[in-house]
Design a protein around this motif. Structure first.
Motif, PDB file in Angstrom:
ATOM      1  N   GLU A 110       0.830  -1.209   0.000  1.00  0.00           N
ATOM      2  CA  GLU A 110       0.000   0.000   0.000  1.00  0.00           C
ATOM      3  C   GLU A 110       0.860   1.253   0.000  1.00  0.00           C
ATOM      4  O   GLU A 110       0.539   2.250  -0.655  1.00  0.00           O
ATOM      5  N   ARG A 111       1.965   1.209   0.735  1.00  0.00           N
ATOM      6  CA  ARG A 111       2.821   2.387   0.846  1.00  0.00           C
ATOM      7  C   ARG A 111       3.358   2.824  -0.502  1.00  0.00           C
ATOM      8  O   ARG A 111       3.625   4.007  -0.725  1.00  0.00           O
ATOM      9  N   LYS A 112       3.512   1.873  -1.432  1.00  0.00           N
ATOM     10  CA  LYS A 112       4.071   2.191  -2.738  1.00  0.00           C
ATOM     11  C   LYS A 112       3.081   2.906  -3.647  1.00  0.00           C
ATOM     12  O   LYS A 112       3.484   3.460  -4.683  1.00  0.00           O
ATOM     13  N   VAL A 113       1.797   2.880  -3.300  1.00  0.00           N
ATOM     14  CA  VAL A 113       0.800   3.537  -4.151  1.00  0.00           C
ATOM     15  C   VAL A 113       0.134   4.720  -3.455  1.00  0.00           C
ATOM     16  O   VAL A 113      -0.540   5.521  -4.100  1.00  0.00           O
ATOM     17  N   LYS A 114       0.319   4.821  -2.140  1.00  0.00           N
ATOM     18  CA  LYS A 114      -0.351   5.879  -1.403  1.00  0.00           C
ATOM     19  C   LYS A 114       0.285   7.233  -1.710  1.00  0.00           C
ATOM     20  O   LYS A 114       1.505   7.361  -1.766  1.00  0.00           O
ATOM     21  N   ASP A 115      -0.563   8.238  -1.898  1.00  0.00           N
ATOM     22  CA  ASP A 115      -0.120   9.615  -2.152  1.00  0.00           C
ATOM     23  C   ASP A 115       0.698   9.745  -3.435  1.00  0.00           C
ATOM     24  O   ASP A 115       1.538  10.641  -3.559  1.00  0.00           O
ATOM     25  N   MET A 116       0.475   8.843  -4.383  1.00  0.00           N
ATOM     26  CA  MET A 116       1.174   8.900  -5.659  1.00  0.00           C
ATOM     27  C   MET A 116       0.180   8.747  -6.798  1.00  0.00           C
ATOM     28  O   MET A 116      -0.858   8.104  -6.622  1.00  0.00           O
ATOM     29  N   ILE A 126      -1.154  -2.921  -9.052  1.00  0.00           N
ATOM     30  CA  ILE A 126      -1.528  -4.327  -9.229  1.00  0.00           C
ATOM     31  C   ILE A 126      -0.967  -5.167  -8.081  1.00  0.00           C
ATOM     32  O   ILE A 126      -1.658  -6.022  -7.515  1.00  0.00           O
ATOM     33  N   ASP A 127       0.285  -4.910  -7.734  1.00  0.00           N
ATOM     34  CA  ASP A 127       0.912  -5.656  -6.632  1.00  0.00           C
ATOM     35  C   ASP A 127       0.149  -5.438  -5.326  1.00  0.00           C
ATOM     36  O   ASP A 127      -0.043  -6.382  -4.539  1.00  0.00           O
ATOM     37  N   TYR A 128      -0.274  -4.203  -5.103  1.00  0.00           N
ATOM     38  CA  TYR A 128      -1.022  -3.911  -3.881  1.00  0.00           C
ATOM     39  C   TYR A 128      -2.365  -4.639  -3.878  1.00  0.00           C
ATOM     40  O   TYR A 128      -2.755  -5.236  -2.864  1.00  0.00           O
ATOM     41  N   ARG A 228      -5.897 -15.636  -7.789  1.00  0.00           N
ATOM     42  CA  ARG A 228      -4.700 -16.038  -7.050  1.00  0.00           C
ATOM     43  C   ARG A 228      -3.442 -15.921  -7.891  1.00  0.00           C
ATOM     44  O   ARG A 228      -2.380 -15.592  -7.369  1.00  0.00           O
ATOM     45  N   LYS A 229      -3.543 -16.178  -9.186  1.00  0.00           N
ATOM     46  CA  LYS A 229      -2.335 -16.194 -10.018  1.00  0.00           C
ATOM     47  C   LYS A 229      -2.356 -15.173 -11.137  1.00  0.00           C
ATOM     48  O   LYS A 229      -1.550 -15.235 -12.061  1.00  0.00           O
ATOM     49  N   GLY A 230      -3.267 -14.236 -11.063  1.00  0.00           N
ATOM     50  CA  GLY A 230      -3.306 -13.233 -12.115  1.00  0.00           C
ATOM     51  C   GLY A 230      -4.442 -12.255 -11.904  1.00  0.00           C
ATOM     52  O   GLY A 230      -5.125 -12.278 -10.881  1.00  0.00           O
TER      53      GLY A 230
END
Length: 241
Positions: A110-116, A126-128, A228-230
């Protein structure tokens, strides 16, 4: 009178007691991690390492391998139901450890997408979504609310449902978007079956939300279905036209 001779064999204090085959193994694993980091570790080794800190005085390697054989991935192990884990004699301490590890993973993602601006950080988004939803056992419908610069304002669970259905009401979606002053939305839900292919109901529900939001000037950037895988993207599939 002479003193009786000291006992010998397994009960002696002379250090002759046989040690278990895994004696010193934990120390060697820790030294390896300190020297080379955790990246070279196989999944079972990483799980074994984590089990060191909730299970004492046993060899955790066989347990780690059995858990991965049963559930498939680290994410699946951490998301397993308590009843399933009890089959492996997993106690409450370890169960709490697993839940905490899963939440740590979600928050780091989440930190990688928050406020960006999320549209320029799409893979991180997608990862989040995978971290948040891929291992859920029931269907969950989330909404990512974005401002006019496509920066994430909020990520909220709108509905929780059964194994294959979560009721969604377009009016409630739009009402919440207005309350947050959102300019755009990304809809996200999971398929616990593992197959991210959108269903007919998914497509119809998305059209209804898009129409209701569009009438108030709110854009729908995408609808992501997480398996689960995509994942499946409505925009990439041409389903948002």
């Amino acid at each position: 009178m002479e003193a009786a001779p000291a006992p010998t064999g397994h009960n002696s204090g002379d250090g002759d007691t046989p040690k278990p085959h895994y004696h010193g193994h934990r120390g060697r694993v820790r030294e390896r991690v300190l020297k080379s980091g955790t990246e070279p570790l196989a999944d079972y080794e990483l799980l074994e390492l984590m089990l060191f800190y909730s299970i004492e005085r046993i060899d955790t390697k066989p347990l780690a391998k059995r858990l991965l054989e049963r559930f498939g991935t680290l994410g699946d192990v951490f998301a397993a139901e308590p009843e399933q884990l009890r089959e492996f004699e997993i106690d409450q301490r370890t169960l709490i450890h697993f839940k905490a590890m899963r939440e740590v993973g979600r928050r780091l993602a989440e930190r990688k997408v928050k406020d960006m601006p999320v549209l320029t950080n799409w893979q991180q988004l997608i990862d989040y979504c995978h971290a948040a939803l891929a291992h859920e056992k029931t269907e969950q419908f989330r909404i990512l609310f974005l401002d006019s610069k496509n920066v994430l304002i909020a990520d909220e669970v709108q509905q929780r449902g059964t194994i294959d259905h979560a009721p969604v009401y377009p009016r409630e979606v739009v009402k919440r978007a207005l309350a947050l002053n959102a300019a755009a939305l990304i809809l996200v839900h999971n398929h616990p079956s593992g197959d991210p292919k959108p269903s007919r109901d998914d497509i119809e529900m998305t059209r209804e939300i898009k129409a209701a939001a569009g009438a108030l000037g709110i854009s729908i950037h995408d609808h992501l279905v997480i398996g689960r895988k995509g994942h499946a993207s409505f925009r990439s599939l041409g389903l948002l036209t």
